[in-house]
Enzyme design. Structure first.
Site, PDB file in Angstrom:
ATOM      1  N   HIS A  49      21.492  11.096  65.695  1.00  0.00           N
ATOM      2  CA  HIS A  49      21.078  11.914  64.549  1.00  0.00           C
ATOM      3  C   HIS A  49      22.024  11.586  63.390  1.00  0.00           C
ATOM      4  CE1 HIS A  49      18.581  14.779  66.940  1.00  0.00           C
ATOM      5  NE2 HIS A  49      19.444  14.480  67.898  1.00  0.00           N
ATOM      6  N   ASN A  51      23.005  13.160  60.616  1.00  0.00           N
ATOM      7  CA  ASN A  51      24.016  14.171  60.274  1.00  0.00           C
ATOM      8  C   ASN A  51      24.819  14.631  61.489  1.00  0.00           C
ATOM      9  OD1 ASN A  51      23.855  15.044  57.258  1.00  0.00           O
ATOM     10  ND2 ASN A  51      21.746  14.710  57.885  1.00  0.00           N
ATOM     11  N   THR A 127      16.587  11.327  61.513  1.00  0.00           N
ATOM     12  CA  THR A 127      17.066  12.333  60.575  1.00  0.00           C
ATOM     13  C   THR A 127      15.894  13.173  60.083  1.00  0.00           C
ATOM     14  OG1 THR A 127      18.503  12.733  58.675  1.00  0.00           O
ATOM     15  CG2 THR A 127      16.921  10.915  58.448  1.00  0.00           C
ATOM     16  N   PRO A 129      14.113  14.768  57.083  1.00  0.00           N
ATOM     17  CA  PRO A 129      14.070  14.759  55.618  1.00  0.00           C
ATOM     18  C   PRO A 129      14.173  16.191  55.101  1.00  0.00           C
ATOM     19  CG  PRO A 129      12.226  13.522  56.554  1.00  0.00           C
ATOM     20  CD  PRO A 129      12.867  14.248  57.674  1.00  0.00           C
ATOM     21  N   HIS A 227      12.939  16.642  71.785  1.00  0.00           N
ATOM     22  CA  HIS A 227      14.050  17.298  72.493  1.00  0.00           C
ATOM     23  C   HIS A 227      13.447  18.366  73.401  1.00  0.00           C
ATOM     24  CE1 HIS A 227      16.463  15.260  69.598  1.00  0.00           C
ATOM     25  NE2 HIS A 227      17.577  15.768  70.073  1.00  0.00           N
ATOM     26  N   GLU A 230      16.648  21.849  76.528  1.00  0.00           N
ATOM     27  CA  GLU A 230      18.110  22.005  76.409  1.00  0.00           C
ATOM     28  C   GLU A 230      18.512  23.419  76.794  1.00  0.00           C
ATOM     29  OE1 GLU A 230      20.301  19.663  73.150  1.00  0.00           O
ATOM     30  OE2 GLU A 230      18.286  20.024  72.368  1.00  0.00           O
TER      31      GLU A 230
HETATM   32  C1  LIG Z   1      22.915  18.465  70.940  1.00  0.00           C
HETATM   33  N1  LIG Z   1      21.538  18.276  70.993  1.00  0.00           N
HETATM   34  C2  LIG Z   1      20.672  18.441  69.963  1.00  0.00           C
HETATM   35  N2  LIG Z   1      19.535  19.133  70.213  1.00  0.00           N
HETATM   36  C3  LIG Z   1      18.641  19.361  69.233  1.00  0.00           C
HETATM   37  N3  LIG Z   1      18.793  18.940  67.963  1.00  0.00           N
HETATM   38  C4  LIG Z   1      19.912  18.249  67.682  1.00  0.00           C
HETATM   39  C5  LIG Z   1      20.889  17.956  68.654  1.00  0.00           C
HETATM   40  N4  LIG Z   1      21.858  17.240  68.058  1.00  0.00           N
HETATM   41  C6  LIG Z   1      21.493  17.107  66.756  1.00  0.00           C
HETATM   42  N5  LIG Z   1      20.328  17.729  66.525  1.00  0.00           N
HETATM   43  C7  LIG Z   1      19.577  17.872  65.250  1.00  0.00           C
HETATM   44  O1  LIG Z   1      19.993  16.872  64.343  1.00  0.00           O
HETATM   45  C8  LIG Z   1      20.403  17.477  63.108  1.00  0.00           C
HETATM   46  C9  LIG Z   1      21.441  16.652  62.435  1.00  0.00           C
HETATM   47  O2  LIG Z   1      20.883  15.436  62.013  1.00  0.00           O
HETATM   48  P1  LIG Z   1      19.884  15.308  60.732  1.00  0.00           P
HETATM   49  O3  LIG Z   1      20.207  16.435  59.766  1.00  0.00           O
HETATM   50  O4  LIG Z   1      18.485  15.409  61.238  1.00  0.00           O
HETATM   51  O5  LIG Z   1      20.244  13.964  60.170  1.00  0.00           O
HETATM   52  C10 LIG Z   1      20.899  18.859  63.524  1.00  0.00           C
HETATM   53  O6  LIG Z   1      20.910  19.770  62.440  1.00  0.00           O
HETATM   54  C11 LIG Z   1      19.883  19.220  64.596  1.00  0.00           C
HETATM   55  O7  LIG Z   1      18.713  19.723  63.987  1.00  0.00           O
END
Ligand SMILES: CNc1ncnc2c1ncn2[C@@H]1O[C@H](COP(=O)(O)O)[C@@H](O)[C@H]1O
Length: 321
Positions: A49, A51, A127, A129, A227, A230
């Site tokens: 991801h 961010n 990511t 948007p 996902h 979890e």
């Molecule tokens: C640990 N497991 C996880 N489970 C679910 N969503 C996750 C995650 N890890 C990350 N993100 C998702 O990715 C976003 C950050 O990247 P972007 O802003 O999209 O680039 C987080 O805000 C979350 O929505």
């Protein structure tokens, strides 16, 4: 958990060779021999991801630039392990710090540089948007900032990058549809869009909110990476399995029936031991849901065999690397 810790925690049987200890010593030898090789190995990254991959130093710098009180951020960043709620608290703080185009371009460039430095040769970067009217950001301009970061990194970071657009579980149906429409437009303009992801805080959102956008994405020919499981949420898990996406992520909390459905479906699973441990979705490597200590391990083994071991799994040494 180091091998020597494992060894100390096991009781020896007097007068007998302790096979476990011998195995652990052999593992230590293997580690010494193979760790550098694992580090140098070319890697394929299928679940990053944007961010979620920002350098800690960059986050702190961005917080200081904004005169934010960094105490909470520093405390969360210092921890090796963060529960899922803490992880999503961190993502909330990150969202505050990464609101403008310049920052999105910078973090994209840095993330690609960092993966390239780890010898990643192929990455599917995902990511969500984002709109931010305060700085004139639309979902499209957010993605364009990502693209600028990729273009800047490209000459110095030899890595094949594809993008996955994420739907965040906090979004409305309409916002999720906007993301899929944007993916269609970008693909038409020649962007390399690998698929659509559903991610975000698993404690938030209803399946019925995202399902229309995911169905639309499927109609448009996008592979889906969801996902899943979890946290324990039967409705979500079973609806995802019924949709038969191209990939599922994590699958930590499936019950036996759901495992059976997953096995029969042969849907590949993206598993990250590091993430599962760090977020405390699993208590330890030994108790990992793909491990051998649970009653359902025969199911998992069958799963590994049935999909020809093509599952994305970090083995112990790679995990340590
Ligand atoms: C640990 N497991 C996880 N489970 C679910 N969503 C996750 C995650 N890890 C990350 N993100 C998702 O990715 C976003 C950050 O990247 P972007 O802003 O999209 O680039 C987080 O805000 C979350 O929505």
């Amino acid at each position: 958990l180091s091998c020597s810790e494992t060894m100390q925690s096991r009781e020896s049987i007097p007068g007998m060779v302790n096979i476990d200890d011998a195995a652990v010593l052999a593992m230590e030898d293997l580690m010494t021999e193979y760790l550098p090789m694992c580090r140098a190995m070319p890697k394929l990254e299928l679940h990053a991801h944007l961010n979620g991959s920002i350098r800690a130093a960059t986050l702190l710098e961005l917080a200081r630039e904004r005169d934010e009180d960094c105490t909470e951020l520093e405390n969360i960043l210092k921890k090796d392990k963060r529960s899922l709620p803490e992880t999503f608290k961190l993502f909330g703080l990150i969202r505050i710090l990464t609101t403008d185009h310049r920052v999105i371009t910078r973090i994209t460039r840095e993330v690609i540089e960092d993966f390239a430095a780890e010898n990643t040769i192929y990455i599917e970067l995902r990511t969500a948007p984002k709109n931010n009217s305060a700085v004139g950001m639309t979902k499209r301009s957010y993605m364009e900032s990502v693209k600028v970061g990729l273009d800047i990194a490209a000459p110095v970071s030899p890595i094949h990058v594809r993008l996955i657009l994420s739907i965040d579980r906090r979004e409305t149906t309409e916002a999720a549809m906007d993301t899929v429409r944007l993916a269609c437009e970008l693909r038409k303009e020649g962007w390399d869009i690998a698929g659509i992801d559903l991610s975000g805080d698993p404690a938030i959102g209803e399946w019925t909110t995202f399902a229309p956008a995911l169905m639309f994405a499927r109609e448009q020919g996008f592979p889906l990476a969801l996902h899943c499981g979890e946290v324990r949420n039967s409705e979500d898990i079973r609806s995802m399995l019924a949709m038969r996406p191209e990939r599922l992520g994590h699958v930590c909390c499936l019950d036996n029936y759901e495992w059976e459905v997953l096995l029969a479906s042969r849907i590949p699973v993206e598993v990250c031991l590091t993430s599962n441990l760090a977020t405390q979705s699993v208590p330890s490597i030994e108790e990992h849901h793909l491990g051998h200590s649970r009653d359902w391990s025969p199911l998992i083994l069958r799963y590994l065999v049935s999909i020809g071991l093509s599952i994305v799994i970090d083995f112990y040494m790679i995990f340590r690397a």
